[in-house]
Motif scaffolding. Structure first.
Motif, PDB file in Angstrom:
ATOM      1  N   UNK A 107      33.398  28.249  -7.108  1.00 29.11           N
ATOM      2  CA  UNK A 107      31.778  28.436  -6.596  1.00 29.11           C
ATOM      3  C   UNK A 107      31.387  29.881  -6.119  1.00 29.11           C
ATOM      4  N   UNK A 108      30.098  30.240  -6.446  1.00 27.45           N
ATOM      5  CA  UNK A 108      29.769  31.675  -6.006  1.00 27.45           C
ATOM      6  C   UNK A 108      28.578  31.237  -5.046  1.00 27.45           C
ATOM      7  N   UNK A 109      28.823  31.764  -3.713  1.00 26.54           N
ATOM      8  CA  UNK A 109      27.606  31.530  -2.765  1.00 26.54           C
ATOM      9  C   UNK A 109      27.202  33.113  -2.584  1.00 26.54           C
ATOM     10  N   UNK A 110      25.803  33.361  -2.563  1.00 27.70           N
ATOM     11  CA  UNK A 110      25.552  34.693  -2.140  1.00 27.70           C
ATOM     12  C   UNK A 110      24.093  34.652  -1.483  1.00 27.70           C
ATOM     13  N   UNK A 111      23.965  35.491  -0.608  1.00 27.44           N
ATOM     14  CA  UNK A 111      22.585  35.760   0.089  1.00 27.44           C
ATOM     15  C   UNK A 111      21.869  37.035  -0.575  1.00 27.44           C
ATOM     16  N   UNK A 112      21.126  37.023  -1.406  1.00 22.72           N
ATOM     17  CA  UNK A 112      20.558  38.240  -2.135  1.00 22.72           C
ATOM     18  C   UNK A 112      19.740  39.162  -1.235  1.00 22.72           C
ATOM     19  N   UNK A 113      20.111  40.318  -1.113  1.00 19.29           N
ATOM     20  CA  UNK A 113      19.687  41.371  -0.256  1.00 19.29           C
ATOM     21  C   UNK A 113      18.034  41.410  -0.524  1.00 19.29           C
ATOM     22  N   UNK A 129      30.382  29.560 -16.474  1.00 20.64           N
ATOM     23  CA  UNK A 129      30.681  28.082 -16.006  1.00 20.64           C
ATOM     24  C   UNK A 129      30.990  27.865 -14.354  1.00 20.64           C
ATOM     25  N   UNK A 130      30.440  29.011 -13.710  1.00 19.33           N
ATOM     26  CA  UNK A 130      30.693  28.945 -12.297  1.00 19.33           C
ATOM     27  C   UNK A 130      29.174  28.638 -11.693  1.00 19.33           C
ATOM     28  N   UNK A 131      29.107  27.537 -10.846  1.00 19.86           N
ATOM     29  CA  UNK A 131      28.046  27.229 -10.155  1.00 19.86           C
ATOM     30  C   UNK A 131      27.566  28.241  -9.117  1.00 19.86           C
ATOM     31  N   UNK A 143      14.113  31.934 -15.350  1.00 25.62           N
ATOM     32  CA  UNK A 143      15.247  30.816 -15.634  1.00 25.62           C
ATOM     33  C   UNK A 143      15.929  30.127 -14.429  1.00 25.62           C
ATOM     34  N   UNK A 144      15.400  29.211 -13.974  1.00 30.27           N
ATOM     35  CA  UNK A 144      15.887  28.594 -12.632  1.00 30.27           C
ATOM     36  C   UNK A 144      17.313  27.754 -12.772  1.00 30.27           C
ATOM     37  N   UNK A 145      17.748  27.983 -14.198  1.00 32.67           N
ATOM     38  CA  UNK A 145      19.013  27.181 -14.444  1.00 32.67           C
ATOM     39  C   UNK A 145      20.133  28.353 -14.016  1.00 32.67           C
ATOM     40  N   UNK A 146      19.847  29.503 -13.684  1.00 28.84           N
ATOM     41  CA  UNK A 146      20.620  30.673 -13.135  1.00 28.84           C
ATOM     42  C   UNK A 146      21.483  30.280 -12.001  1.00 28.84           C
ATOM     43  N   UNK A 147      20.748  29.435 -11.295  1.00 28.64           N
ATOM     44  CA  UNK A 147      21.473  29.022  -9.886  1.00 28.64           C
ATOM     45  C   UNK A 147      21.246  27.574  -9.581  1.00 28.64           C
ATOM     46  N   UNK A 148      22.303  26.685  -9.112  1.00 32.70           N
ATOM     47  CA  UNK A 148      22.136  25.350  -8.866  1.00 32.70           C
ATOM     48  C   UNK A 148      21.261  25.029  -7.714  1.00 32.70           C
ATOM     49  N   UNK A 149      21.198  25.574  -6.555  1.00 36.85           N
ATOM     50  CA  UNK A 149      20.376  25.341  -5.566  1.00 36.85           C
ATOM     51  C   UNK A 149      20.234  26.464  -4.430  1.00 36.85           C
ATOM     52  N   UNK A 306      28.401  23.980   2.474  1.00 37.76           N
ATOM     53  CA  UNK A 306      29.577  22.899   2.027  1.00 37.76           C
ATOM     54  C   UNK A 306      29.154  21.604   1.723  1.00 37.76           C
ATOM     55  N   UNK A 307      28.329  20.851   2.413  1.00 38.27           N
ATOM     56  CA  UNK A 307      27.818  19.548   2.141  1.00 38.27           C
ATOM     57  C   UNK A 307      27.293  19.611   0.526  1.00 38.27           C
ATOM     58  N   UNK A 308      26.348  20.644  -0.094  1.00 45.01           N
ATOM     59  CA  UNK A 308      26.398  20.693  -1.271  1.00 45.01           C
ATOM     60  C   UNK A 308      27.229  20.692  -2.091  1.00 45.01           C
ATOM     61  N   UNK A 309      28.311  21.665  -1.864  1.00 42.31           N
ATOM     62  CA  UNK A 309      29.476  21.709  -2.570  1.00 42.31           C
ATOM     63  C   UNK A 309      30.204  20.454  -2.645  1.00 42.31           C
ATOM     64  N   UNK A 310      30.178  19.669  -1.781  1.00 41.77           N
ATOM     65  CA  UNK A 310      31.048  18.128  -1.710  1.00 41.77           C
ATOM     66  C   UNK A 310      29.985  17.318  -2.874  1.00 41.77           C
ATOM     67  N   UNK A 311      28.852  17.337  -2.433  1.00 45.33           N
ATOM     68  CA  UNK A 311      28.019  16.732  -3.453  1.00 45.33           C
ATOM     69  C   UNK A 311      28.401  17.236  -5.027  1.00 45.33           C
ATOM     70  N   UNK A 312      28.295  18.356  -5.240  1.00 39.97           N
ATOM     71  CA  UNK A 312      28.662  18.687  -6.767  1.00 39.97           C
ATOM     72  C   UNK A 312      29.857  18.432  -6.976  1.00 39.97           C
ATOM     73  N   UNK A 313      31.097  18.357  -6.165  1.00 39.14           N
ATOM     74  CA  UNK A 313      32.083  18.169  -6.390  1.00 39.14           C
ATOM     75  C   UNK A 313      32.232  16.312  -6.742  1.00 39.14           C
ATOM     76  N   UNK A 314      31.495  15.737  -6.104  1.00 37.75           N
ATOM     77  CA  UNK A 314      31.675  14.214  -6.446  1.00 37.75           C
ATOM     78  C   UNK A 314      30.602  13.910  -7.606  1.00 37.75           C
ATOM     79  N   UNK A 315      30.128  15.122  -8.272  1.00 35.59           N
ATOM     80  CA  UNK A 315      29.012  14.662  -9.518  1.00 35.59           C
ATOM     81  C   UNK A 315      27.831  14.312  -8.985  1.00 35.59           C
ATOM     82  N   UNK A 316      27.545  14.475  -7.737  1.00 38.11           N
ATOM     83  CA  UNK A 316      26.017  13.755  -7.310  1.00 38.11           C
ATOM     84  C   UNK A 316      24.934  15.004  -7.675  1.00 38.11           C
TER      85      UNK A 316
END
Ligand code: GYE
Length: 344
Positions: A107-113, A129-131, A143-149, A306-316
């Motif tokens: 996963x890539x997590x970032x806080x855009x300046x 293929x990296x969320x 294109x909002x599909x460029x990030x997951x959430x 982290x909660x979001x990552x766990x949800x993505x990991x379990x396919x939610x």
């Protein structure tokens, strides 16, 4: 001819030597580290690898946000964290994201300046293929599909809360029809927090003809810049009724400049001070009546991500935007327990 045969033999001998050393050291390593190292190796394989690109370390809020990330993405929690601080430069963030892609993180997590200019690198992450999860600030992409959430604050609402508080305070003191001279200290130009907070405040300000915006200037969310900008504003204007500062660090700098100019602030003073973030230091000043109100912005976002990552990991399925909980603080609700719980 003869010479080239000799030259060819050198790499062969060299390679054989390298191979021998590699085999021997591998064997030796296995012999000495065997039993203890093995469980770690297999655990490592299960860990979720997260690349985090933090935009910088400009404020107390940012330090707390970084700590929240580092305390959440730990080995004990099943993560392997690769952290990079971009020191306020978008190009550094782009470089960091590219290196996360080449390291094939999970996963890539970032806080855009800032909000714009991310299409190309986010497209690269998508193709790999990296969320991508945005933290704190948002991006402006078609294109909002460029990030997951995106996990962060509702900045427009924060700005609006500042405006609503001022509206009520002016009513309370019977000044709702007087001319009110307002100065705005804005954060980093082009950042979501600056854009949103400005927008939200103006939504309220534009409904009051007597609110006169004397100046609105960028001060980069830092205390040094807040002081510098406030100094120059104080030289230009003799009558300032309200300072709306978009974070606590700029407020600290502005307060120094105001006090040096001989003018007074806060509940009893000439200039009403509105701040954003709700750091421990600023909340103590709210309790002391120096800052009139502080609009809370919650930096403890690691857990949410982290909660979001766990949800993505379990396919939610995840939402496109998550907002963290936030309050408004005046002297009435900055209690001892609020202060003692504040970790930033
Ligand atoms: O308010 C400020 C920081 O984007 C919410 O950035 C964040 C802001 C925060 O530097 O202190």
């Amino acid at each position: 001819m003869k010479q080239s045969t000799r030259i060819n033999k050198i790499p062969v001998i060299f390679l054989a030597a390298v191979l021998f050393v590699m085999l021997m050291s591998g064997w030796a390593l296995g012999m000495f580290t065997d039993i203890e190292e093995e469980p770690y190796v297999s655990e490592d394989a299960d860990r979720i690898v997260v690349g985090v690109s933090q935009l910088g370390s400009e404020s107390m809020w940012r330090t707390a946000n970084t700590e929240s990330v580092q305390n959440t993405f730990t080995q004990q929690n099943g993560y392997f964290l690769i952290f990079n601080n971009a020191r306020q430069k978008q190009e550094n963030q782009i470089k960091a994201i590219r290196s996360f892609i080449s390291q094939r993180v999970d996963y890539i997590v970032f806080s855009p300046v800032v909000e714009t200019g991310w299409e190309t690198v986010l497209q690269e992450a998508k193709e790999a293929g990296i969320p991508v999860i945005l933290m704190d600030r948002n991006v402006d992409v078609k294109d909002k599909s460029l990030y997951v959430t995106c996990v962060g604050s509702d900045f427009v609402k924060e700005g609006e809360k500042a405006g609503r508080w001022l509206e009520n305070d002016l009513k309370r003191s019977g000044r709702q029809d007087s001319e009110i001279n307002i100065v705005l200290l804005k954060g980093t130009e082009g950042s979501s927090s600056q854009i949103g907070r400005t927008k939200g405040f103006f939504e309220v300000a534009q409904t009051h003809d007597n609110w006169n915006i004397l100046a609105q200037e960028y001060a980069d969310f830092t205390s040094a810049k807040g002081r510098e900008v406030m100094e120059s504003i104080l030289k230009k204007y003799s009558q300032i009724d309200v300072v709306v500062s978009q974070n606590d660090d700029m407020t600290f700098g502005a307060l120094e400049a105001i006090s040096e100019s001989g003018r007074s602030v806060g509940v009893e003073g000439d200039i009403t001070v509105i701040s954003v973030d709700g750091t421990h230091e600023a909340l103590s000043m709210v309790a002391d009546g120096i800052i009139n109100v502080d609009i809370e912005c919650n930096p403890n976002q690691g857990e949410y991500v982290s909660d979001v990552i766990r949800m993505l990991e379990s396919g939610e399925k995840v939402e496109k935007q998550y907002y963290v909980d936030e309050d408004v603080f005046t002297a009435d609700n900055v209690t001892e327990s609020v202060l003692s719980e504040r970790n930033y």
